[in-house]
Scaffold this active site. Structure first.
Site, PDB file in Angstrom:
ATOM      1  CD  GLU A  42       1.353  24.948  -2.227  1.00 54.99           C
ATOM      2  OE1 GLU A  42       2.314  25.252  -1.525  1.00 54.99           O
ATOM      3  OE2 GLU A  42       0.550  25.773  -2.715  1.00 54.99           O
ATOM      4  CG  ASP A  71      -0.403  13.411   4.271  1.00 56.93           C
ATOM      5  OD1 ASP A  71      -0.002  13.396   3.087  1.00 56.93           O
ATOM      6  OD2 ASP A  71       0.208  14.005   5.177  1.00 56.93           O
ATOM      7  CB  SER A  72       1.014   7.725   5.334  1.00 59.58           C
ATOM      8  OG  SER A  72       1.339   7.604   3.965  1.00 59.58           O
ATOM      9  N   GLY A 153       8.603   2.763  -0.160  1.00 59.16           N
ATOM     10  CA  GLY A 153       9.041   3.831   0.744  1.00 59.16           C
ATOM     11  C   GLY A 153      10.136   3.381   1.698  1.00 59.16           C
ATOM     12  CG  HIS A 180       1.364   3.305   8.839  1.00 57.24           C
ATOM     13  ND1 HIS A 180       1.974   2.155   8.417  1.00 57.24           N
ATOM     14  CD2 HIS A 180       1.628   4.240   7.875  1.00 57.24           C
ATOM     15  CE1 HIS A 180       2.588   2.380   7.262  1.00 57.24           C
ATOM     16  NE2 HIS A 180       2.392   3.630   6.913  1.00 57.24           N
TER      17      HIS A 180
HETATM   18  P1  IMP Z   1       2.121  10.864   1.073  1.00 54.30           P
HETATM   19  O1  IMP Z   1       1.750  10.472  -0.311  1.00 54.30           O
HETATM   20  O2  IMP Z   1       2.368  12.314   1.273  1.00 54.30           O
HETATM   21  O3  IMP Z   1       1.190  10.273   2.092  1.00 54.30           O
HETATM   22  O4  IMP Z   1       3.570  10.205   1.264  1.00 54.30           O
HETATM   23  C1  IMP Z   1       3.830   9.239   2.175  1.00 54.30           C
HETATM   24  C2  IMP Z   1       5.312   8.873   2.131  1.00 54.30           C
HETATM   25  O5  IMP Z   1       5.640   8.347   3.418  1.00 54.30           O
HETATM   26  C3  IMP Z   1       5.600   7.743   1.134  1.00 54.30           C
HETATM   27  O6  IMP Z   1       6.019   8.230  -0.108  1.00 54.30           O
HETATM   28  C4  IMP Z   1       6.696   6.967   1.837  1.00 54.30           C
HETATM   29  O7  IMP Z   1       7.942   7.584   1.624  1.00 54.30           O
HETATM   30  C5  IMP Z   1       6.334   7.136   3.311  1.00 54.30           C
HETATM   31  N1  IMP Z   1       5.422   6.042   3.743  1.00 54.30           N
HETATM   32  C6  IMP Z   1       4.103   6.140   4.061  1.00 54.30           C
HETATM   33  N2  IMP Z   1       3.591   4.932   4.355  1.00 54.30           N
HETATM   34  C7  IMP Z   1       4.594   4.058   4.176  1.00 54.30           C
HETATM   35  C8  IMP Z   1       4.656   2.648   4.292  1.00 54.30           C
HETATM   36  O8  IMP Z   1       3.685   1.931   4.568  1.00 54.30           O
HETATM   37  N3  IMP Z   1       5.856   2.108   4.058  1.00 54.30           N
HETATM   38  C9  IMP Z   1       6.955   2.832   3.724  1.00 54.30           C
HETATM   39  N4  IMP Z   1       6.939   4.142   3.570  1.00 54.30           N
HETATM   40  C10 IMP Z   1       5.761   4.770   3.799  1.00 54.30           C
END
Ligand code: IMP
Length: 197
Positions: A42, A71-72, A153, A180
């Protein structure tokens, strides 16, 4: 050197593969063996660092090798930093990219301040211990409609002024050189080569 990625996101995995080809041919990034069958932890942290670290720690228990988790997300100034750590599930728990994009456009209707940034934190772990975290960020602003078909994304909405394009209009190599994730991964590779010497 083998490095296991703890992600099932195909967009991220493509960028990881590109990263090693371009910047660290001595490193092989592979998906953690058996990842499909391991229940995901989680993501209940309140920062990118916390979420990346909890994922890396959790998955490091399944292998003696180095693992990393990223995490992004997207921070939008006019929305007080949202969707932030909730970027993947902005429009709901299993939201697809277009649904997230549409909800974001709806929340920004008539909004003049379109400043936003992508953030990425990578946590490196081994055998139940976090070794280091690496952060990368890139500033841009959000368009009123999607442009471009590359990436994943929020890429089609994210306009990057220095190149005069959205991230979805850039080649994977070009995006990686300014993104990033590219910045965070390059810091990870630097740390690995520093530790190897
Ligand atoms: P994580 O898997 O919780 O890190 O989800 C990151 C989410 O942030 C992704 O599903 C995208 O919606 C958005 N995201 C992160 N990095 C990018 C990127 O490089 N381009 C576009 N969307 C991103």
């Amino acid at each position: 050197m083998i490095l296991y990625a703890c992600s099932k996101n195909p967009g991220k995995l493509r960028e990881f593969a590109l990263a090693t080809r371009e910047f660290a041919p001595q490193v092989t990034i592979d998906c953690l063996p058996g990842l499909e069958g391991i229940p995901a932890p989680e993501e209940n942290g309140s920062t990118f660092e916390e979420n990346a670290s909890l994922k890396a720690l959790y998955y490091s228990r399944f292998t003696p090798e180095l693992v990393f988790a990223d995490d992004s997300g997207l921070e939008v100034d006019a929305l007080g930093g949202a969707p932030g750590i909730y970027s993947a599930r902005y429009a709901g728990p299993d939201a697809i990219d277009t649904a997230n994009n549409e909800l974001l456009l709806e929340h920004l209707q008539d909004e003049k301040n379109r400043k936003a940034r992508f953030l990425c934190v990578i946590a490196l772990a081994k055998a139940d211990r976090i070794l280091e975290t690496f952060r990368g960020a890139v500033e841009g602003h959000l368009l009123t409609a999607r442009v471009g078909s590359n990436g994943f994304g929020y890429d089609p909405l994210f306009y990057y002024p220095p190149l005069g394009r959205t991230f979805a209009e850039l080649s994977p190599e070009k995006k990686f050189s300014v993104s990033h994730r590219g910045k965070a991964l390059r810091k990870l590779f630097e740390a690995l080569s520093r530790d190897a010497t």
